[in-house]
Motif scaffolding. Structure first.
Motif: not given
Length: 139
Positions: A18-35
């Motif tokens: 990713t070129d974004k910050i790999a935060s829990s929130e961004n990861l949750a969006k990518s995985v499509n689950t909760n933080s």
């Protein structure tokens, strides 16, 4: 079916690419689950020294090169003591089958587990990343 392993792989590929910050929130969006689910799995990955984070800084990074992260290591990080196949508990010891079922099937189960882990050991995170870009190119 438990999906911790595939989610862990998803997290690692995302962090790597990713070129974004790999935060829990961004990861949750990518995985499509909760933080909170992401935090549980990233906690396991941190314990296994596969990812790192810095206090006061948001996001995760890989703790080593993708080539050094074998898929077997990721599997063991999320399932430290899991048996792939498990013989049922408490078979009837008065039954000739129940009395011997563990001895009959456990060797096959052990071989299957060894083959599975061996197959994972032949692949690493870099292989997944290479395949990701091949998939994207083919679309």
């Amino acid at each position: 079916m438990d999906t911790k392993f595939s989610v862990a792989l998803h997290i690692l590929v995302y962090i790597s690419e990713t070129d974004k910050i790999a935060s829990s929130e961004n990861l949750a969006k990518s995985v499509n689950t909760n933080s909170s689910h992401i935090r549980k799995i990233t906690g396991l990955l941190k314990q296994a020294d596969l990812i790192s984070s810095q206090q006061g800084k948001s996001g995760f990074s890989l703790a080593m090169a993708p080539e050094a992260i074998g898929l077997d290591r990721v599997y063991r990080a999320v399932y430290p003591e899991k048996e792939l196949l498990h013989v049922h508990d408490n078979p009837n010891q008065a039954c000739p089958v129940g009395k011997h079922i563990q001895t009959l099937v456990q060797p096959s189960f052990d071989l299957a587990q060894e083959a599975f882990i061996s197959q994972l050991a032949n692949q690493n995170l870099a292989d997944l990343i290479t395949n990701l870009y091949k998939e994207e190119k083919n679309k």
